[in-house]
Design an enzyme around this catalytic site. Sequence first.
Site, PDB file in Angstrom:
ATOM      1  N   GLY A 261      -5.145   6.868   7.700  1.00  0.00           N
ATOM      2  CA  GLY A 261      -4.884   5.854   6.692  1.00  0.00           C
ATOM      3  C   GLY A 261      -3.956   4.805   7.273  1.00  0.00           C
TER       4      GLY A 261
ATOM      5  N   SER B  66       4.663   0.419   1.201  1.00  0.00           N
ATOM      6  CA  SER B  66       5.717   0.013   0.272  1.00  0.00           C
ATOM      7  C   SER B  66       6.036   1.085  -0.750  1.00  0.00           C
ATOM      8  CB  SER B  66       5.326  -1.290  -0.423  1.00  0.00           C
ATOM      9  OG  SER B  66       4.105  -1.127  -1.106  1.00  0.00           O
TER      10      SER B  66
ATOM     11  N   THR C 246       0.829  -1.198   0.000  1.00  0.00           N
ATOM     12  CA  THR C 246       0.000   0.000   0.000  1.00  0.00           C
ATOM     13  C   THR C 246       0.864   1.247   0.000  1.00  0.00           C
ATOM     14  OG1 THR C 246      -1.992   0.951   0.943  1.00  0.00           O
ATOM     15  CG2 THR C 246      -0.244   0.427   2.476  1.00  0.00           C
TER      16      THR C 246
ATOM     17  N   LYS D  22      -8.447   2.453   2.352  1.00  0.00           N
ATOM     18  CA  LYS D  22      -7.459   2.432   3.427  1.00  0.00           C
ATOM     19  C   LYS D  22      -7.367   3.771   4.146  1.00  0.00           C
ATOM     20  CE  LYS D  22      -4.894  -0.602   0.456  1.00  0.00           C
ATOM     21  NZ  LYS D  22      -3.700  -0.683  -0.370  1.00  0.00           N
TER      22      LYS D  22
END
Length: 178
Positions: A48, A127, A4, A36
Amino acid sequence: MHATTILMVRKNGRVVIGGDGQVSLGQTIVKGNARKVRRLAKGAVIGGFAGATADAFTLFERLEAKLEQYPGQLTRACVELTKDWRTDRYLRRLEAMMLVADKDVGLLLSGSGDVLEPEGGVMAIGSGGNFALAAARALEDSEHDSETIVRRALGIAAEICVYTNGNLVIEALEAGAD
Protein backbone atom coordinates in the site's frame (compact mmCIF):
# COMPACT_ATOMS: atom_id res chain seq x y z
CA MET A 1 2.50 12.06 3.64
CA HIS A 2 -1.03 13.39 3.59
CA ALA A 3 -4.35 12.33 2.15
CA THR A 4 -4.42 8.64 2.95
CA THR A 5 -4.14 5.97 5.60
CA ILE A 6 -2.45 2.59 5.08
CA LEU A 7 -2.25 0.02 7.89
CA MET A 8 -0.46 -3.33 8.15
CA VAL A 9 -1.21 -5.91 10.85
CA ARG A 10 0.46 -9.32 11.18
CA LYS A 11 -1.19 -11.68 13.65
CA ASN A 12 -1.52 -15.46 14.00
CA GLY A 13 0.22 -16.26 10.71
CA ARG A 14 -1.75 -13.78 8.62
CA VAL A 15 -0.69 -10.37 7.36
CA VAL A 16 -3.24 -7.81 6.21
CA ILE A 17 -2.70 -4.43 4.58
CA GLY A 18 -5.63 -2.08 4.25
CA GLY A 19 -6.08 1.43 2.97
CA ASP A 20 -8.78 3.99 2.51
CA GLY A 21 -9.95 5.25 -0.86
CA GLN A 22 -9.84 9.02 -0.50
CA VAL A 23 -7.75 11.15 -2.85
CA SER A 24 -7.52 14.79 -1.83
CA LEU A 25 -6.17 17.76 -3.70
CA GLY A 26 -5.60 20.46 -1.13
CA GLN A 27 -8.88 20.83 0.75
CA THR A 28 -10.95 19.09 -1.91
CA ILE A 29 -11.83 15.41 -2.15
CA VAL A 30 -11.36 14.48 -5.82
CA LYS A 31 -11.97 10.74 -5.54
CA GLY A 32 -13.38 8.52 -2.85
CA ASN A 33 -12.71 5.00 -4.11
CA ALA A 34 -9.04 4.83 -5.14
CA ARG A 35 -7.14 1.52 -4.78
CA LYS A 36 -4.01 2.29 -2.78
CA VAL A 37 -3.44 -1.34 -1.81
CA ARG A 38 -2.52 -3.96 -4.39
CA ARG A 39 -0.96 -7.36 -4.96
CA LEU A 40 2.52 -7.66 -6.47
CA ALA A 41 4.81 -10.50 -7.56
CA LYS A 42 1.98 -12.70 -8.85
CA GLY A 43 0.10 -12.30 -5.58
CA ALA A 44 2.98 -13.24 -3.26
CA VAL A 45 3.43 -9.67 -1.99
CA ILE A 46 0.90 -7.04 -0.92
CA GLY A 47 1.59 -3.34 -0.70
CA GLY A 48 0.00 0.00 0.00
CA PHE A 49 1.15 3.55 -0.62
CA ALA A 50 0.74 7.03 0.77
CA GLY A 51 1.72 10.07 -1.24
CA ALA A 52 1.53 11.24 -4.82
CA THR A 53 -0.29 8.65 -6.92
CA ALA A 54 1.93 8.78 -9.99
CA ASP A 55 4.99 8.53 -7.77
CA ALA A 56 3.55 5.52 -5.97
CA PHE A 57 2.74 3.71 -9.21
CA THR A 58 6.29 4.34 -10.40
CA LEU A 59 7.60 2.84 -7.17
CA PHE A 60 5.27 -0.16 -7.44
CA GLU A 61 6.60 -0.79 -10.98
CA ARG A 62 10.18 -0.52 -9.78
CA LEU A 63 9.47 -2.84 -6.85
CA GLU A 64 7.89 -5.38 -9.23
CA ALA A 65 11.10 -5.30 -11.28
CA LYS A 66 13.23 -5.82 -8.16
CA LEU A 67 10.99 -8.70 -7.06
CA GLU A 68 11.51 -10.32 -10.46
CA GLN A 69 15.25 -9.81 -10.07
CA TYR A 70 15.23 -11.22 -6.51
CA PRO A 71 12.31 -13.69 -6.42
CA GLY A 72 11.17 -14.68 -2.94
CA GLN A 73 13.50 -12.10 -1.36
CA LEU A 74 11.27 -9.20 -0.37
CA THR A 75 13.77 -7.60 1.99
CA ARG A 76 16.57 -7.66 -0.59
CA ALA A 77 14.26 -6.29 -3.31
CA CYS A 78 13.17 -3.47 -0.98
CA VAL A 79 16.73 -2.59 0.01
CA GLU A 80 17.73 -2.45 -3.66
CA LEU A 81 14.69 -0.29 -4.48
CA THR A 82 15.43 2.19 -1.68
CA LYS A 83 19.08 2.41 -2.78
CA ASP A 84 17.88 3.39 -6.24
CA TRP A 85 15.27 5.71 -4.75
CA ARG A 86 17.95 7.62 -2.82
CA THR A 87 20.56 7.80 -5.56
CA ASP A 88 18.66 8.10 -8.85
CA ARG A 89 18.03 11.75 -9.79
CA TYR A 90 14.52 11.02 -11.07
CA LEU A 91 13.44 8.69 -8.27
CA ARG A 92 14.85 11.00 -5.59
CA ARG A 93 12.05 13.47 -6.33
CA LEU A 94 9.27 10.95 -5.78
CA GLU A 95 7.07 11.74 -2.80
CA ALA A 96 5.54 8.58 -1.41
CA MET A 97 5.89 5.95 1.29
CA MET A 98 5.03 2.28 1.01
CA LEU A 99 4.10 -0.61 3.27
CA VAL A 100 4.83 -4.01 1.72
CA ALA A 101 4.57 -7.55 3.04
CA ASP A 102 4.95 -11.15 2.04
CA LYS A 103 4.13 -14.25 4.08
CA ASP A 104 7.25 -13.75 6.24
CA VAL A 105 8.14 -10.07 6.51
CA GLY A 106 6.49 -6.65 6.43
CA LEU A 107 8.39 -3.44 5.67
CA LEU A 108 8.00 0.33 5.48
CA LEU A 109 9.88 1.95 2.59
CA SER A 110 10.68 5.65 2.21
CA GLY A 111 12.67 7.87 -0.11
CA SER A 112 15.04 8.77 2.70
CA GLY A 113 16.36 5.20 2.62
CA ASP A 114 14.22 3.64 5.33
CA VAL A 115 13.51 -0.08 5.14
CA LEU A 116 11.88 -0.70 8.52
CA GLU A 117 10.26 -3.81 9.93
CA PRO A 118 7.39 -3.06 12.32
CA GLU A 119 7.74 -3.64 16.01
CA GLY A 120 5.03 -6.02 17.13
CA GLY A 121 3.67 -6.62 13.62
CA VAL A 122 1.74 -3.34 13.29
CA MET A 123 2.72 -0.34 11.14
CA ALA A 124 0.88 2.54 9.47
CA ILE A 125 1.63 5.43 7.12
CA GLY A 126 -0.23 8.45 5.81
CA SER A 127 -2.04 11.36 7.39
CA GLY A 128 -4.33 9.06 9.36
CA GLY A 129 -1.56 6.57 10.05
CA ASN A 130 -1.01 7.50 13.68
CA PHE A 131 -4.72 7.21 14.44
CA ALA A 132 -4.92 3.80 12.75
CA LEU A 133 -1.69 2.67 14.42
CA ALA A 134 -2.93 3.60 17.89
CA ALA A 135 -6.26 1.87 17.32
CA ALA A 136 -4.59 -1.27 15.93
CA ARG A 137 -2.18 -1.46 18.85
CA ALA A 138 -5.08 -1.18 21.26
CA LEU A 139 -6.85 -4.04 19.46
CA GLU A 140 -3.90 -6.36 18.80
CA ASP A 141 -4.18 -8.17 22.14
CA SER A 142 -7.89 -8.81 21.60
CA GLU A 143 -9.43 -11.98 20.16
CA HIS A 144 -9.90 -10.21 16.81
CA ASP A 145 -8.04 -11.46 13.74
CA SER A 146 -5.74 -9.24 11.71
CA GLU A 147 -8.36 -8.31 9.11
CA THR A 148 -10.90 -7.29 11.74
CA ILE A 149 -8.25 -5.18 13.47
CA VAL A 150 -7.35 -3.46 10.19
CA ARG A 151 -11.00 -2.74 9.36
CA ARG A 152 -11.81 -1.40 12.84
CA ALA A 153 -8.63 0.67 13.12
CA LEU A 154 -9.09 2.21 9.65
CA GLY A 155 -12.71 2.96 10.57
CA ILE A 156 -11.51 4.83 13.66
CA ALA A 157 -8.94 6.74 11.59
CA ALA A 158 -11.67 7.70 9.08
CA GLU A 159 -13.73 9.17 11.92
CA ILE A 160 -10.82 11.36 13.04
CA CYS A 161 -8.71 12.24 9.96
CA VAL A 162 -10.30 14.47 7.32
CA TYR A 163 -7.97 12.97 4.68
CA THR A 164 -9.21 9.40 5.31
CA ASN A 165 -12.53 7.83 4.34
CA GLY A 166 -14.28 4.54 5.01
CA ASN A 167 -13.98 3.07 1.48
CA LEU A 168 -11.47 0.36 2.30
CA VAL A 169 -9.37 -1.93 0.16
CA ILE A 170 -8.00 -4.90 2.12
CA GLU A 171 -5.50 -7.52 0.96
CA ALA A 172 -4.24 -10.47 3.02
CA LEU A 173 -1.65 -13.25 2.89
CA GLU A 174 -1.47 -16.44 4.96
CA ALA A 175 1.84 -17.66 6.36
CA GLY A 176 3.09 -20.53 4.26
CA ALA A 177 0.76 -19.65 1.36
CA ASP A 178 2.36 -19.64 -2.07
